[in-house]
Design a protein around this motif. Sequence first.
Motif, PDB file in Angstrom:
ATOM      1  N   HIS A 128       0.811  -1.213   0.000  1.00  0.00           N
ATOM      2  CA  HIS A 128       0.000   0.000   0.000  1.00  0.00           C
ATOM      3  C   HIS A 128       0.844   1.263   0.000  1.00  0.00           C
ATOM      4  O   HIS A 128       0.378   2.322  -0.415  1.00  0.00           O
ATOM      5  N   THR A 129       2.065   1.182   0.492  1.00  0.00           N
ATOM      6  CA  THR A 129       2.947   2.347   0.501  1.00  0.00           C
ATOM      7  C   THR A 129       4.279   1.969  -0.125  1.00  0.00           C
ATOM      8  O   THR A 129       4.895   0.978   0.273  1.00  0.00           O
ATOM      9  N   ILE A 130       4.718   2.754  -1.100  1.00  0.00           N
ATOM     10  CA  ILE A 130       5.990   2.516  -1.785  1.00  0.00           C
ATOM     11  C   ILE A 130       6.718   3.852  -1.886  1.00  0.00           C
ATOM     12  O   ILE A 130       6.147   4.852  -2.340  1.00  0.00           O
ATOM     13  N   ASN A 131       7.969   3.864  -1.472  1.00  0.00           N
ATOM     14  CA  ASN A 131       8.786   5.070  -1.548  1.00  0.00           C
ATOM     15  C   ASN A 131       9.498   5.077  -2.897  1.00  0.00           C
ATOM     16  O   ASN A 131      10.546   4.447  -3.066  1.00  0.00           O
ATOM     17  N   LEU A 132       8.906   5.772  -3.853  1.00  0.00           N
ATOM     18  CA  LEU A 132       9.443   5.763  -5.213  1.00  0.00           C
ATOM     19  C   LEU A 132      10.826   6.411  -5.268  1.00  0.00           C
ATOM     20  O   LEU A 132      11.690   5.979  -6.048  1.00  0.00           O
ATOM     21  N   LYS A 133      11.055   7.412  -4.441  1.00  0.00           N
ATOM     22  CA  LYS A 133      12.360   8.070  -4.459  1.00  0.00           C
ATOM     23  C   LYS A 133      13.462   7.102  -4.049  1.00  0.00           C
ATOM     24  O   LYS A 133      14.547   7.076  -4.656  1.00  0.00           O
ATOM     25  N   GLN A 134      13.213   6.289  -3.028  1.00  0.00           N
ATOM     26  CA  GLN A 134      14.207   5.301  -2.612  1.00  0.00           C
ATOM     27  C   GLN A 134      14.460   4.270  -3.704  1.00  0.00           C
ATOM     28  O   GLN A 134      15.577   3.780  -3.867  1.00  0.00           O
ATOM     29  N   VAL A 135      13.426   3.938  -4.457  1.00  0.00           N
ATOM     30  CA  VAL A 135      13.590   3.019  -5.583  1.00  0.00           C
ATOM     31  C   VAL A 135      14.521   3.626  -6.631  1.00  0.00           C
ATOM     32  O   VAL A 135      15.444   2.958  -7.138  1.00  0.00           O
ATOM     33  N   LEU A 136      14.299   4.898  -6.959  1.00  0.00           N
ATOM     34  CA  LEU A 136      15.142   5.565  -7.951  1.00  0.00           C
ATOM     35  C   LEU A 136      16.581   5.698  -7.456  1.00  0.00           C
ATOM     36  O   LEU A 136      17.534   5.551  -8.237  1.00  0.00           O
ATOM     37  N   ILE A 137      16.747   5.948  -6.170  1.00  0.00           N
ATOM     38  CA  ILE A 137      18.098   6.030  -5.599  1.00  0.00           C
ATOM     39  C   ILE A 137      18.804   4.685  -5.720  1.00  0.00           C
ATOM     40  O   ILE A 137      19.993   4.616  -6.081  1.00  0.00           O
TER      41      ILE A 137
END
Length: 325
Positions: free
Chosen positions: A120-129
């Motif tokens: 339900h919650t995904i940190n897209l910025k951390q994925v891109l990092i």
Amino acid sequence: MDMEDDLEEVEFEFSRNYFLAKESGSGSSRKKSTHKLTDIDLVDEQKLREAACQIEPKHQNEIVTLIDSYKRLYPEWLLALRCGFGLLMYGFGSKKAMIEDFASTALTEYSVLVINGYLHTINLKQVLIAIAEILLDQVKTRRKVSSRDLPKSQQPLNSQSIEDLLTFLDEVETEDNCFVCVIIHNIDGPGLRDSETQNYLARLAACTHICVVASVDHVNAPLFWDKHNVHTQFKWCWYHVPTFAPYKVEGTFYPPILAHGMETNDLYSVCREHFLVSSQVTLNSHLTEFKDHELVKIKRHSDGQDCLYIPLAADALRKVLSEIS
């Protein structure tokens, strides 16, 4: 003429009976039932899940044959990725195990990063990092580091915005065989459904050294994207791959369907009777802390009421109660 008169009489009788029926039913239609859907005594969610696990699977031989037929498509899928297309898997059943088997079998030369879209919650910025760090490691390994290979202003990746990270991923210069394959389980999941996130994912898929393998299960998933997203950025190759596998992992993170929830108004009444709170504001302040630690969650029932439930198994709740007592 006699026949026409008979037809008119039949139509008149039909219309008369129709309006008489509506008139006679108008009085009863004003009576509303006092029962609510929440009054129905449903089976406990934990018992339902345990019973579902005991159901003996059927047609196992046919399913194995079906999965083997997909494995023969791995070279075709790999060729599509190398040609710049994205793979989009759809069909009934969980495709998580199949996609991960494809990655471990055919994508051994790639760096693979997995996004669990069913959360339900995904940190897209951390994925891109994480993707940027993988590409930077590949660049350093091949000793091709230059000023253009570093993020804007040579700032740490954590301090970069999503826009800067996407720009960096699109402009980073490395060898042609440097790729990061991003696997997105349920790109139509609850944590990725907003248009802003989908646009970011489309821009990520359009980066030179990024390829995407994703799965969808929602019937309206294609409505997330416009023509530019589909044909220019994602460049989807659609594959119908029904697996008939249960959604065991994906379903774990969804709120229980048949759990006994308590309405917030009922909880307030009980707490007030026991002199635990004096106002709704006080109750909400206590609930906020519980919600922040995910000890209590809110689900909207079909009758529109917000209900609270505890996302713990029955055994865990019994253990907590025994320790408290």
